[in-house]
Design a protein around this motif. Structure first.
Motif, PDB file in Angstrom:
ATOM      1  N   LEU A  28      31.374  40.233  23.698  1.00  0.00           N
ATOM      2  CA  LEU A  28      31.737  41.602  24.102  1.00  0.00           C
ATOM      3  C   LEU A  28      30.481  42.409  24.434  1.00  0.00           C
ATOM      4  O   LEU A  28      30.469  43.176  25.405  1.00  0.00           O
ATOM      5  N   ALA A  29      29.436  42.253  23.619  1.00  0.00           N
ATOM      6  CA  ALA A  29      28.180  42.958  23.887  1.00  0.00           C
ATOM      7  C   ALA A  29      27.569  42.504  25.209  1.00  0.00           C
ATOM      8  O   ALA A  29      27.029  43.304  25.981  1.00  0.00           O
ATOM      9  N   PHE A  30      27.688  41.192  25.501  1.00  0.00           N
ATOM     10  CA  PHE A  30      27.171  40.667  26.760  1.00  0.00           C
ATOM     11  C   PHE A  30      27.938  41.238  27.947  1.00  0.00           C
ATOM     12  O   PHE A  30      27.338  41.607  28.967  1.00  0.00           O
ATOM     13  N   LEU A  31      29.280  41.327  27.827  1.00  0.00           N
ATOM     14  CA  LEU A  31      30.087  41.901  28.902  1.00  0.00           C
ATOM     15  C   LEU A  31      29.714  43.352  29.163  1.00  0.00           C
ATOM     16  O   LEU A  31      29.638  43.791  30.317  1.00  0.00           O
ATOM     17  N   LEU A  32      29.472  44.105  28.092  1.00  0.00           N
ATOM     18  CA  LEU A  32      29.073  45.508  28.255  1.00  0.00           C
ATOM     19  C   LEU A  32      27.714  45.599  28.943  1.00  0.00           C
ATOM     20  O   LEU A  32      27.508  46.435  29.834  1.00  0.00           O
ATOM     21  N   LEU A  33      26.792  44.729  28.543  1.00  0.00           N
ATOM     22  CA  LEU A  33      25.458  44.738  29.163  1.00  0.00           C
ATOM     23  C   LEU A  33      25.538  44.388  30.643  1.00  0.00           C
ATOM     24  O   LEU A  33      24.906  45.040  31.485  1.00  0.00           O
ATOM     25  N   GLU A  34      26.318  43.342  30.994  1.00  0.00           N
ATOM     26  CA  GLU A  34      26.438  42.950  32.386  1.00  0.00           C
ATOM     27  C   GLU A  34      27.104  44.043  33.221  1.00  0.00           C
ATOM     28  O   GLU A  34      26.712  44.297  34.362  1.00  0.00           O
ATOM     29  N   SER A  35      28.117  44.710  32.668  1.00  0.00           N
ATOM     30  CA  SER A  35      28.763  45.807  33.385  1.00  0.00           C
ATOM     31  C   SER A  35      27.791  46.946  33.633  1.00  0.00           C
ATOM     32  O   SER A  35      27.759  47.540  34.718  1.00  0.00           O
ATOM     33  N   THR A  36      26.961  47.233  32.621  1.00  0.00           N
ATOM     34  CA  THR A  36      25.948  48.286  32.775  1.00  0.00           C
ATOM     35  C   THR A  36      24.953  47.923  33.873  1.00  0.00           C
ATOM     36  O   THR A  36      24.557  48.769  34.675  1.00  0.00           O
ATOM     37  N   LYS A  37      24.550  46.649  33.921  1.00  0.00           N
ATOM     38  CA  LYS A  37      23.605  46.217  34.955  1.00  0.00           C
ATOM     39  C   LYS A  37      24.226  46.341  36.343  1.00  0.00           C
ATOM     40  O   LYS A  37      23.547  46.744  37.293  1.00  0.00           O
TER      41      LYS A  37
END
Length: 428
Positions: free
Chosen positions: A87-96
């Motif tokens: 979930l943290a990775f998905l949030l980071l990728e969305s932010t990028k």
């Protein structure tokens, strides 16, 4: 050319975000509730980061403990931690993604050059700088994929390897715009070439290589690349003017390359550099028919460098006198020449256009023949000659170091001050 629309790009990016195909949707899943939860999380009021971190630690610990107690299986903790990481990775990728979208939108509005001029600027960059520019934002990436940007591909490296996929991809992007191509390790390596033996064949057969407008081709250290693949590539490059192949490990490369080049009735080659692998026995020389055909079909050749080949005296003479525009000739590391061909040139080619003559590390080169040649310079022959190099770095296996008398060097300095002789000198 149509101006890129950042808003349309934003919609495309949003669609890819809103429709992930990698997550299975549960039957009782409510998208609105899920969006509301994420929105509440993102709209948390500003607070010290250490406070948010403590909250994360506390809540995550409580969730892990509750799940483990409810199931009675401690492995649930590991699965929940793994899920949290995802979930943290998905949030980071969305932010990028949104950060790149904002950068793209900003560049579209603030970049003063139209797309056509941007592509023109990118086409003047070296390959490494082009790759760096293409990674900046979506707008630059779109401009950098134009074939014009790949008209001059430089993938020569130090000790690193360039993978086949990169070579094939760039050549494919260039298409018919390809003008110059540089590939391979500049530094010699026993580990092999920077790409495999099938790379050139794959480029020609599977990636639509179009060498019709290719003018310059430089290949370095093709230790594992077959001569057949190389000649197949040269056969589809009819307009080459500059060809360089350094440290090739096939004994018949010289004969086969020259035969391939002479098959072209409109051969425009002006610069030719072929170098045999220095770790191997000198490669075989040339047949008289190949030399004759090469000389006849290359009237525009001005620069010739053949290093480490078993050329004969007659071949060296034919090459030196056969090209009417030749100004540079380098036959270094040629074991079979004594220099007698220079004496023959004094008679048959007094007004030779050669300006630079390099015969480094030629073990059979005789001091007497060099002396005859320098004496012909004092007699007014070879009016265009400017530099002569007959030095030997390594003297072994019966090789002789060429020594030139200081007397003749002083006479040359007086009468031909424009000539530079690079050789060991002694008083005699």
């Amino acid at each position: 050319m149509e101006t890129p629309n950042p808003k349309r790009q934003c919609r495309d990016d949003f669609s890819s975000i809103q429709s992930p195909n990698s997550v299975a949707i549960a039957p009782d899943f409510n998208q609105n509730d899920f969006d509301s939860t994420i929105s509440s999380f993102l709209l948390l009021p500003d607070s010290p980061y250490n406070s948010i971190g403590c909250s994360f630690d506390r809540v995550l610990g409580q969730v892990l403990d509750s799940a483990s107690e409810a199931s009675g299986d401690d492995s649930v903790r590991d699965r929940l931690i793994d899920r949290t990481n995802k979930l943290a990775f998905l949030l980071l990728e969305s932010t990028k993604r949104f950060s790149r979208m904002r950068s793209t939108h900003y560049n579209y509005n603030s970049w003063s050059l139209p797309e056509e001029l941007t592509i023109k600027v990118f086409s003047g960059l070296d390959t490494k700088s082009l790759m760096q520019a293409s990674a900046c934002c979506t707008m630059f990436r779109k401009c950098s994929i134009d074939p014009l940007c790949y008209s001059h591909i430089d993938l020569k490296m130090g000790g690193k390897r360039v993978f086949d996929e990169i070579v094939c991809s760039m050549i494919h992007k260039a298409g018919k715009e390809l003008r110059s191509l540089k590939l391979g390790r500049v530094i010699s390596s026993r580990k092999g070439s920077s790409f495999t033996s099938t790379c050139l064949t794959s480029v020609i057969r599977n990636h639509g290589f179009n060498g019709g407008l290719l003018r310059s081709l430089q290949l370095y250290n093709l230790v594992s690349t077959g001569t057949k693949s190389l000649c197949a590539m040269l056969s589809v490059c009819p307009n080459l003017t500059d060809l360089m192949i350094a440290n090739f490990d096939r004994k018949q490369i010289l004969e086969q390359v020259l035969k391939t080049l002479t098959k072209n009735p409109r051969l425009l080659i002006e610069r030719l550099f072929l170098q045999n692998n220095i770790d191997l026995i000198p490669a075989s020389g040339l047949s008289s028919s190949t030399v004759e055909a090469f000389v006849t079909s290359c009237p525009s050749l001005t620069w010739l460098k053949l290093v480490g080949f078993g050329l004969k005296e007659e071949t060296a003479r034919n090459l030196a006198e056969g090209f009417p525009k030749l100004t540079y000739m380098n036959l270094s590391k040629t074991p079979g020449i004594s220099g007698r061909f220079l004496r023959d040139l004094r008679i048959s080619c007094r007004d030779s256009t050669i300006k630079t003559l390099i015969l480094r590390d030629c073990p059979s080169l005789e001091r007497r023949e060099i002396g005859y040649f320098l004496d012909s310079l004092l007699n007014g022959h070879f009016k265009f000659i400017r530099q002569i190099d007959v030095t030997s770095e390594v003297i072994a296996d019966g090789g002789k170091e060429i020594i030139v008398g200081k007397y003749i060097l002083s006479k040359l300095k007086e009468q031909r001050s424009d000539v530079t002789v690079v050789a060991k000198s002694v008083c005699f």
